[in-house]
Design a protein around this motif. Structure first.
Motif, PDB file in Angstrom:
ATOM      1  N   ILE A 266      26.148  37.231  19.823  1.00 47.77           N
ATOM      2  CA  ILE A 266      26.084  37.703  21.216  1.00 47.77           C
ATOM      3  C   ILE A 266      24.688  38.111  21.661  1.00 47.77           C
ATOM      4  O   ILE A 266      24.528  38.898  22.594  1.00 47.77           O
ATOM      5  N   ARG A 267      23.663  37.537  21.027  1.00 46.07           N
ATOM      6  CA  ARG A 267      22.291  37.931  21.354  1.00 46.07           C
ATOM      7  C   ARG A 267      21.905  37.557  22.784  1.00 46.07           C
ATOM      8  O   ARG A 267      21.091  38.228  23.410  1.00 46.07           O
ATOM      9  N   LEU A 268      22.460  36.471  23.320  1.00 44.77           N
ATOM     10  CA  LEU A 268      22.103  35.998  24.670  1.00 44.77           C
ATOM     11  C   LEU A 268      23.324  35.955  25.587  1.00 44.77           C
ATOM     12  O   LEU A 268      23.351  35.216  26.563  1.00 44.77           O
ATOM     13  N   THR A 269      24.320  36.766  25.278  1.00 44.38           N
ATOM     14  CA  THR A 269      25.592  36.711  26.002  1.00 44.38           C
ATOM     15  C   THR A 269      25.590  37.631  27.220  1.00 44.38           C
ATOM     16  O   THR A 269      25.097  38.761  27.156  1.00 44.38           O
ATOM     17  N   GLU A 270      26.149  37.128  28.322  1.00 43.11           N
ATOM     18  CA  GLU A 270      26.383  37.956  29.516  1.00 43.11           C
ATOM     19  C   GLU A 270      27.780  38.568  29.419  1.00 43.11           C
ATOM     20  O   GLU A 270      28.748  37.866  29.117  1.00 43.11           O
ATOM     21  N   PHE A 271      27.889  39.879  29.690  1.00 44.07           N
ATOM     22  CA  PHE A 271      29.168  40.571  29.623  1.00 44.07           C
ATOM     23  C   PHE A 271      29.583  41.014  31.024  1.00 44.07           C
ATOM     24  O   PHE A 271      28.793  41.613  31.756  1.00 44.07           O
ATOM     25  N   ILE A 272      30.832  40.708  31.376  1.00 39.25           N
ATOM     26  CA  ILE A 272      31.388  41.126  32.662  1.00 39.25           C
ATOM     27  C   ILE A 272      32.709  41.829  32.397  1.00 39.25           C
ATOM     28  O   ILE A 272      33.605  41.262  31.763  1.00 39.25           O
ATOM     29  N   SER A 273      32.827  43.067  32.866  1.00 36.51           N
ATOM     30  CA  SER A 273      34.022  43.880  32.607  1.00 36.51           C
ATOM     31  C   SER A 273      35.030  43.761  33.743  1.00 36.51           C
ATOM     32  O   SER A 273      34.653  43.677  34.919  1.00 36.51           O
ATOM     33  N   GLN A 274      36.302  43.748  33.368  1.00 38.58           N
ATOM     34  CA  GLN A 274      37.403  43.732  34.318  1.00 38.58           C
ATOM     35  C   GLN A 274      38.414  44.796  33.874  1.00 38.58           C
ATOM     36  O   GLN A 274      38.555  45.071  32.680  1.00 38.58           O
ATOM     37  N   LEU A 275      39.122  45.369  34.852  1.00 38.54           N
ATOM     38  CA  LEU A 275      40.030  46.480  34.551  1.00 38.54           C
ATOM     39  C   LEU A 275      41.139  46.071  33.594  1.00 38.54           C
ATOM     40  O   LEU A 275      41.420  46.748  32.604  1.00 38.54           O
ATOM     41  N   THR A 276      41.781  44.936  33.859  1.00 42.80           N
ATOM     42  CA  THR A 276      42.901  44.500  33.031  1.00 42.80           C
ATOM     43  C   THR A 276      43.107  42.999  33.158  1.00 42.80           C
ATOM     44  O   THR A 276      42.718  42.394  34.168  1.00 42.80           O
ATOM     45  N   HIS A 277      43.722  42.403  32.134  1.00 43.60           N
ATOM     46  CA  HIS A 277      44.043  40.968  32.208  1.00 43.60           C
ATOM     47  C   HIS A 277      45.419  40.743  32.804  1.00 43.60           C
ATOM     48  O   HIS A 277      45.783  39.621  33.130  1.00 43.60           O
ATOM     49  N   HIS A 278      46.200  41.806  32.973  1.00 44.41           N
ATOM     50  CA  HIS A 278      47.545  41.685  33.550  1.00 44.41           C
ATOM     51  C   HIS A 278      47.446  41.317  35.030  1.00 44.41           C
ATOM     52  O   HIS A 278      46.821  42.027  35.827  1.00 44.41           O
ATOM     53  N   GLY A 279      48.041  40.197  35.393  1.00 43.04           N
ATOM     54  CA  GLY A 279      48.013  39.758  36.781  1.00 43.04           C
ATOM     55  C   GLY A 279      46.653  39.248  37.232  1.00 43.04           C
ATOM     56  O   GLY A 279      46.410  39.096  38.428  1.00 43.04           O
TER      57      GLY A 279
END
Length: 258
Positions: A223-236
Motif C-alpha cells: 500500500i505504499r502508493l495506495t489512495e484510501f477513501i473512507s465510507q460509513l458502511t457497505h450496507h446499501g
C-alpha cells in the motif's frame, strides 16, 4: 455529577445518530433489492458496462471494518468493479469471516452477476483465490465464448503481516545458503520474496468501510502508493456512491513521493 449527565446525554445522542444512519442504509438496501426485481432497474445497472473513466485502478481493495457483513452488498461491489473495467479486487476483513465463507459469497456473486449483467454475464469468468491458488468452488463455463478473467482475492490478517514473516524467513534461508547476497541486498529482493508468497498486484485504490480509520492488517507491504477513501458502511452502498468514489480517485494527484 452534572457534567457526567451532560456527557452521557451527548454520548447517547451520538449513538442514536449513527443508529439512525445505519437504519436508513438498511431500509435503502431493502428498497434497492425490491426494485432490482423490475426490468427498469436492471437496465439502469446494465449501464455500468458503459461507464467511462479516464483513470481506473487496476486493483481495487475493499476493507470492511463492520461487525455485520452483507454478502449481497459485497457482491454488488464485485460486479460493479469488473463491469466498469477493474480486473483485480481484494476483499478484506480482520476476522477472516469473508474468506471462511467464500463459497457463500461466490454463489451470491454469481446470482448478482447474472441479474445485473444479464446477457453480458457469460463474458466474465470470476476467479476467487487467496493470491496463491484458486479456491476449489470456482466454476468456469466457457460455452464457446471468449471470456475475461476477473480476480477476486479473499484475504484476512494471516495474509497481511504473515506474508512479510514468511518472506523474511525465505530471505534468511537464502542468505544462510549464500552469505554474499547480504552485501547487495535491497528492498526489491524482499519485494520479490513477498510476491512469491502471495501474488497480488499493489492496489491503487482502497475503499475503507466502517467507523474505524485503520488498515486492521490489510496487506501492509502493498500500500505504499495506495489512495484510501473512507465510507460509513457497505450496507446499501449504491452504484452512484461507487461512481463518486471512482470520480474522487480520478481527481487525486499522485506525486509518488515528489
Amino acid at each position: 455529577m452534572f457534567h457526567r449527565i451532560i456527557l452521557y446525554v451527548i454520548h447517547k445522542c451520538i449513538d442514536t445518530f449513527f443508529f439512525l444512519q445505519l437504519l436508513f442504509r438498511e431500509i435503502n438496501s431493502l428498497v434497492q433489492y425490491s426494485l432490482s426485481l423490475f426490468p427498469e432497474f436492471l437496465k439502469f445497472y446494465k449501464s455500468t458496462t458503459d461507464f467511462n473513466c479516464k483513470r481506473l485502478p487496476t486493483h481495487l481493495g475493499i476493507i470492511i471494518c463492520e461487525d455485520k457483513i452483507s454478502f449481497s452488498d459485497v457482491s454488488n461491489l464485485i460486479v460493479w468493479s469488473f463491469a466498469v473495467g477493474i480486473h483485480h479486487i481484494s476483499i478484506f476483513d480482520s476476522s477472516g469471516y469473508i474468506k471462511l465463507n467464500g463459497n457463500a459469497l461466490y454463489k451470491e456473486m454469481i446470482v448478482k452477476k447474472n441479474l445485473i449483467l444479464k446477457d453480458a454475464a457469460h463474458y466474465f469468468d470470476i476467479i476467487f483465490s487467496d493470491g496463491k491458488s484458486p479456491f476449489p468452488y470456482n466454476v468456469s463455463i466457457k460455452n464457446g465464448h471468449r471470456t475475461e478473467n476477473v480476480n477476486v482475492y479473499l484475504i484476512s490478517q494471516e495474509d497481511g503481516k504473515q506474508q512479510i514473516v514468511e518472506a523474511a524467513k525465505k530471505v534468511s534461508k537464502n542468505i544462510k545458503r549464500e552469505p554474499d547476497l547480504l552485501k547487495n541486498f535491497h528492498s526489491l529482493h524482499l519485494d520479490q520474496c513477498i510476491k512469491g508468497v502471495i501474488n497480488i498486484p499493489d492496489p491503487e485504490l482502497v475503499i475503507l468501510f466502517g467507523l474505524t480509520n485503520g488498515l486492521i492488517g490489510y496487506l501492509p507491504w502493498h500500500i505504499r502508493l495506495t489512495e484510501f477513501i473512507s465510507q460509513l458502511t457497505h450496507h446499501g452502498f449504491s452504484f452512484e456512491e461507487f461512481r463518486k468514489v471512482l470520480q474522487r480517485y480520478n481527481k487525486c494527484e499522485q506525486r509518488f513521493g515528489r
